[in-house]
Design an enzyme around this catalytic site. Structure first.
Site: not given
Ligand code: ARG
Length: 338
Positions: A110, A207, A211, A253, A255, A262, A291, A296
Site C-alpha cells: 500500500r 489516516e 490509501r 504520520c 513514519t 508498506r 506486526r 498494527e
Molecule cells: N501515533 C502512533 C505512534 O506514535 C502511530 C505509529 C505509526 N502507525 C501509524 N498508523 N501511523 O505509535
C-alpha cells in the site's frame, strides 16, 4: 500551553526530542491552515505507548516544525541528516517467494497519498473532507478493473459492521488516530473503491486522504507491486499529491513519509515463532518490521506474522520490494532449516 508533560512511562520519540528550548521556539507557530504543535502532539500525550507521538496537520507542518520533526524522522527511518526521498518506482520481476504455498498466506502493498493544498485528516474540515471524496471518486470512475466506489456516508452501524466482517470497509481509527482528531465525523465522507476482483482498493479519508492498496492471497510480491504501480499511474494523471523533494510524499504520520509505502506478507512461521531471537535478528538485518496477525498493535495468532518494510524514506519503492524479497527469502530458509 505550558511545556507538555508526557507520561513517565512514555518512550515516544516526541518526548525524547522535545526540549523546553525547542518548545519555546515552536509553541506559538501556526501553519498556513492554522495547525499547531499543541494539536500535533495530542495523540502522543494521551497515549503513553506511542512510538513517535506526533502527526502532521498539513504539508506545511513538515517545514514549519522541521526542528522537531527532522530528528524524529532521522531516528525512525534510520536515515542520515542529509536524507532525501528516492523517487524511482519501476516495476519488478522477482520470482514468487513460496510457490508450494506452505508459508505465505497473502501479499499486500500500500501507499499513502494526500491531495495537494488540502489539510490532512487530523486537521481537515468536513467541507474539505467532502471535497477529497468528490475528487477521488471522480478520478477512479474510469479506473481499469471494473471497480466501483462505495461511500460510507449514511450507512447504518449494523450495515457498516456487516461490511466490515466481509472486509469491504475499514473500521474507525484506533485510539492513536482518535486522539489526533482523525476519527471526527466517522464514517461521513469515507469510502472504498475496489476493483471487481478485490485485488486493488483505495481507502478514502482514513489516516490519509488516500490509501492505495494492492493485495492477493499469493506469494507473488512482484505481481502485487506491479498492479499498484499501474493504479498509481492512473491516479497520477488525475490528482495532484502533497509532495516534497526531500521528504517525498507527505503523510499524516511521519513514519509514512518518503515512498509512503508498506509492502508485506502474512506468513506462517511455526518454528521461528519458538525462536524469536533469530527471527528478530533476521527482521532487523533486512530493515523489516513485525506486526501481529490482525495488523498494527495486534498479537501474533497461530504463528501468522505480518512482516513488512520498516523504512519508507531514503529508499526507493523498487528497493523496498527487493529488500522485502531478500528478507523473506532469508526468513524462509531459516524456517525450513529449523
Ligand atoms: N501515533 C502512533 C505512534 O506514535 C502511530 C505509529 C505509526 N502507525 C501509524 N498508523 N501511523 O505509535
Amino acid at each position: 500551553m505550558a511545556f507538555p508533560k508526557f507520561h513517565s512511562s512514555s518512550c515516544a520519540l516526541i518526548k525524547k526530542y522535545l526540549t523546553p528550548g525547542l518548545y519555546e521556539q515552536l509553541a506559538f507557530l501556526k501553519t498556513g491552515t492554522g495547525f499547531t504543535l499543541e494539536a500535533a502532539i495530542q495523540s502522543g500525550l494521551k497515549n503513553p505507548d506511542s512510538h513517535i507521538g506526533i502527526y502532521a496537520g498539513d504539508a506545511h507542518t513538515y517545514s514549519l516544525f522541521s526542528a522537531i520533526l527532522d530528528p524524529i524522522i532521522h531516528a525512525y527511518h534510520s536515515v542520515e541528516e542529509t536524507f532525501t526521498h528516492r523517487p524511482d518506482i519501476d516495476q519488478t520481476n522477482l520470482s514468487p517467494l513460496d510457490p508450494d504455498k506452505r508459508f505465505i498466506l497473502s501479499s499486500r502493498v500500500r501507499v499513502a497519498r494526500n491531495l495537494k493544498e488540502i489539510s490532512f485528516p487530523c486537521h481537515i474540515t468536513s467541507q474539505d473532507r467532502i471535497q477529497v471524496e468528490h475528487l477521488v471518486s471522480k478520478a477512479v470512475q474510469d479506473m481499469p478493473g471494473e471497480g466501483h466506489y462505495l461511500p460510507f456516508t449514511g450507512l447504518s452501524p449494523s450495515r457498516m459492521q456487516d461490511l466490515l466482517c466481509r472486509k469491504q470497509t475499514f473500521p474507525m481509527g484506533d485510539r492513536f488516530q482518535d486522539a489526533a482528531g482523525i476519527n471526527r465525523d466517522f464514517p461521513d465522507s469515507r469510502g472504498i473503491f475496489s476493483s471487481l476482483d478485490k485485488k486493488f482498493m483505495i481507502w478514502v479519508n482514513e489516516e490519509d486522504h488516500l490509501r492505495v492498496i494492492s493485495m492477493e492471497s499469493s506469494c507473488d510480491i512482484s505481481r502485487v507491486f506491479n498492479r499498484l504501480c499501474l493504479g498509481l499511474d492512473h491516479l497520477n494523471t488525475r490528482l495532484e499529491f502533497a509532495f516534497d523533494k526531500k521528504y517525498g510524499f507527505l503523510t499524516s504520520c511521519p513514519t509514512n513519509i518518503g515512498t509512503a509505502m508498506r509492502a508485506g506478507v502474512h506468513i506462517r512461521l511455526k518454528k521461528l515463532e519458538k525462536n524469536p531471537s533469530l527471527l528478530k535478528h533476521l527482521v532487523n538485518q533486512y530493515h523489516l518490521q513485525i506486526r501481529g496477525t490482525g495488523g498494527e498493535k495486534t498479537s501474533v495468532e497461530k504463528g501468522v506474522f505480518d512482516i513488512s518494510n520498516k523504512q519508507r524514506l531514503g529508499v526507493s519503492a523498487t528497493q523496498i520490494i527487493e529488500n522485502l524479497h531478500a528478507g523473506i527469502t532469508a526468513i524462509l530458509t531459516a524456517e525450513k532449516k529449523l
